[in-house]
Scaffold this motif. Structure first.
Motif, mmCIF file in Angstrom:
data_model
loop_
_atom_site.group_PDB
_atom_site.id
_atom_site.type_symbol
_atom_site.label_atom_id
_atom_site.label_comp_id
_atom_site.label_asym_id
_atom_site.label_seq_id
_atom_site.Cartn_x
_atom_site.Cartn_y
_atom_site.Cartn_z
ATOM 1 N N VAL A 145 31.181 37.414 42.798
ATOM 2 C CA VAL A 145 32.090 37.515 43.849
ATOM 3 C C VAL A 145 31.646 36.851 45.069
ATOM 4 O O VAL A 145 30.304 36.934 45.337
ATOM 5 C CB VAL A 145 32.178 39.036 44.464
ATOM 6 C CG1 VAL A 145 33.046 39.335 45.668
ATOM 7 C CG2 VAL A 145 32.888 39.910 43.267
ATOM 8 N N GLU A 205 38.836 33.188 38.076
ATOM 9 C CA GLU A 205 39.316 32.101 39.123
ATOM 10 C C GLU A 205 40.807 31.951 38.481
ATOM 11 O O GLU A 205 40.827 31.743 37.316
ATOM 12 C CB GLU A 205 38.779 30.813 39.238
ATOM 13 C CG GLU A 205 37.279 31.308 40.201
ATOM 14 C CD GLU A 205 36.611 29.883 40.020
ATOM 15 O OE1 GLU A 205 36.580 29.229 41.173
ATOM 16 O OE2 GLU A 205 35.773 29.440 39.159
ATOM 17 N N VAL A 218 41.193 37.889 40.547
ATOM 18 C CA VAL A 218 40.691 39.312 40.411
ATOM 19 C C VAL A 218 41.815 40.259 40.656
ATOM 20 O O VAL A 218 41.656 41.543 39.761
ATOM 21 C CB VAL A 218 39.589 39.519 41.376
ATOM 22 C CG1 VAL A 218 39.150 41.261 41.680
ATOM 23 C CG2 VAL A 218 38.379 38.658 41.152
ATOM 24 N N GLU A 228 39.778 32.741 43.437
ATOM 25 C CA GLU A 228 39.041 34.040 43.159
ATOM 26 C C GLU A 228 39.912 35.303 43.203
ATOM 27 O O GLU A 228 40.002 36.098 42.412
ATOM 28 C CB GLU A 228 37.786 34.180 43.726
ATOM 29 C CG GLU A 228 36.853 35.158 43.399
ATOM 30 C CD GLU A 228 35.510 35.131 44.184
ATOM 31 O OE1 GLU A 228 34.609 35.157 44.036
ATOM 32 O OE2 GLU A 228 35.745 35.631 45.617
ATOM 33 N N SER A 229 40.433 35.403 44.467
ATOM 34 C CA SER A 229 41.105 36.876 44.991
ATOM 35 C C SER A 229 42.207 37.047 43.941
ATOM 36 O O SER A 229 42.401 38.286 43.668
ATOM 37 C CB SER A 229 41.292 36.716 46.369
ATOM 38 O OG SER A 229 42.219 35.779 46.665
ATOM 39 N N THR A 265 38.200 38.562 48.487
ATOM 40 C CA THR A 265 37.876 39.226 47.027
ATOM 41 C C THR A 265 37.306 40.862 47.419
ATOM 42 O O THR A 265 37.746 41.840 46.778
ATOM 43 C CB THR A 265 36.931 38.489 46.111
ATOM 44 O OG1 THR A 265 37.551 37.289 45.916
ATOM 45 C CG2 THR A 265 36.942 39.533 44.621
#
Length: 457
Positions: free
Chosen positions: A246, A190, A227, A223-224, A251
């Motif tokens: 996930v 994150e 990642v 998150e995305s 994501t």
């Protein structure tokens, strides 16, 4: 003469379920036999009406022992694992102090060996990011490495020292240092900067008691973005990167966009597959987990990702807390500790998905066992019931029902399992064998304290 014969059941093999009997000698699968053709045996277990699965391998588990015994102990939580058909689990390095030095790793390994009912592997935090520390962890048998891209939570610095790397320079250093070890590098991903921004906004504008607040305070973009940055860095580093838990459609899209650029895998968890933020609102702070449980759209995207192979692992992220800790933050999602018990519901939840037609049995089992055994260098020692494999077995009744009721689990955290309270899963664990020995049968944990073994790649 063999030690044990599992007779009359349907055995899940790599090719699919087969109506064969399975013999066990000295803790390993001795043979697969057509019904009635098995050699003489000392003990026969009647498996009529049951399905014989390889024992589950949970690659993402927390108990934090020996710290915080009020939340759960190695004994209590590995007993819960046995009740859930889990015969091997990998403990994350969050402890007090953090498992970021070889000395702490050795102490935790000894503590687990003394108390574990099932087999266990231990993650290491890369600590000071030196080759000397890395190499010593490899010698000691660390199953993998773990980092966070977020800073340590306030007041928990010693639990995250050597584990939390919010700066991209250190994240890249960790990936480069651990590339070539053959061990997965698992990342809680994150964005620290975006988390700070959105939490500040949420505190100023949102109701802290609402179950929808946590998702808004830590939205999917946090998150995305993290990642995407990791996957971009791994094009250079070429580590064996694994993205933990996930949660979102965003994501999933990132994972697909980076497919083929490096050696990476991803996991999700039952809490994201079987619950939405509406369930969190119902259960209150007891259902707070990080990253948050999100929307139905996100849940649907995760199931699609499991179906097409974008995500190849389902793990528990089992994280027990004491009832008093959660209750003290009732009505305040910002203050509540994040975590929920899940080790006993992983297998029943995935069996329920099979009953619902979302997955076939082999695919469901791969997601919670065989794929993890392969990724962590344990297959076919574990993750299969072919001759020569460890005789780790979960006997399940596909037609049975697992009824989750508050206080009814084996986990010490059974009083905080509000997320699953009232849920009925189609499928039930009847018996669990570890190296051919029963450790759970008919509602009773029978495995002995210290009976679990340390597992290294």
């Amino acid at each position: 003469m063999t030690d044990t014969l599992l007779q009359g059941g349907e055995v899940l093999l790599p090719s699919g379920p087969a109506r064969v009997d399975l013999s066990i000698s000295e803790g390993r699968v001795a043979g697969l036999h057509q019904p009635g053709s098995a050699p003489e045996t000392r003990e026969t277990i009647d498996c009529t009406g049951l399905t014989v699965l390889p024992g589950i391998v949970d690659i993402h588990f927390h108990v934090r022992a020996p710290a915080y015994p009020e939340r759960g102990t190695v004994l209590s939580e590995t007993r819960a694992a046995a009740a859930g058909g889990v015969t091997t689990l990998f403990e994350m390095p969050i402890s007090k102090p953090c498992c970021a030095t070889p000395e702490i790793f050795e102490a935790r390994r000894a503590h687990f060996a003394e108390h574990a009912v099932v087999d266990f592997g231990l993650y290491a935090a890369p600590g000071d990011l030196t080759e000397a520390t890395r190499d010593r962890f490899l010698e000691l048998g660390a199953i993998a490495f773990k980092i966070f891209t977020t800073p340590a939570p306030p007041g928990r610095g010693d639990e995250f020292d050597g584990l939390a790397f919010p700066g991209e320079d250190d994240q890249l250093r960790a990936l480069e240092l651990l590339a070539g070890t053959g061990r997965p590098v698992v990342v809680h991903a994150e964005s620290a900067a975006l988390l700070e921004r959105y939490e500040r906004q949420a505190r100023a504008t949102l109701d802290p008691a609402s179950g929808y607040t946590h998702n808004k305070a830590r939205p999917a973009v946090c998150e995305s973005v993290a990642v995407a940055k990791l996957l971009a860095m791994n094009i250079t580093a070429q580590a064996k990167l694994h993205i933990a838990h996930v949660t979102s459609a965003e994501t999933v899209a990132v994972l697909r966009a980076f497919a083929g650029t490096s050696d990476f895998t991803a996991e999700t968890c039952p809490q994201y597959l079987f619950a939405t933020e509406a369930d969190v609102d119902r259960a209150g702070v007891f259902a707070k987990v990080n990253p948050p449980i999100r929307t139905q759209t996100d849940q649907d995207a995760l199931w699609e990702a499991l179906g097409d192979g974008t995500i190849a692992h389902v793990t528990t992220d089992h994280a027990p807390f004491a009832h008093a800790e959660k209750a003290a933050a009732a009505g305040d999602f910002f203050a509540a500790p994040p975590g929920s018990p899940g080790i006993e519901t992983l297998l029943p939840a995935m069996l329920d998905a099979v009953a619902a037609g979302r997955l076939d049995l082999r695919r469901a089992h791969d997601l919670i066992c065989a794929n993890g055994a392969r990724l962590y260098g344990l297959y076919p020692e574990r993750g299969t019931l072919l001759p020569g494999a460890r005789a780790d077995v979960a006997l399940v009744d596909l037609a049975g029902t697992t009824r989750v009721r508050l206080g009814g689990l084996v986990s010490h955290a059974r009083d905080v399992a509000h997320l699953w309270d009232g849920r009925d899963f189609r499928g039930r664990v009847v018996r669990t064998l570890l190296a051919g020995r029963s450790v759970y049968a008919d509602g009773e944990v029978t495995g002995r304290e210290g009976g679990g073994r340390f597992v290294a790649p």
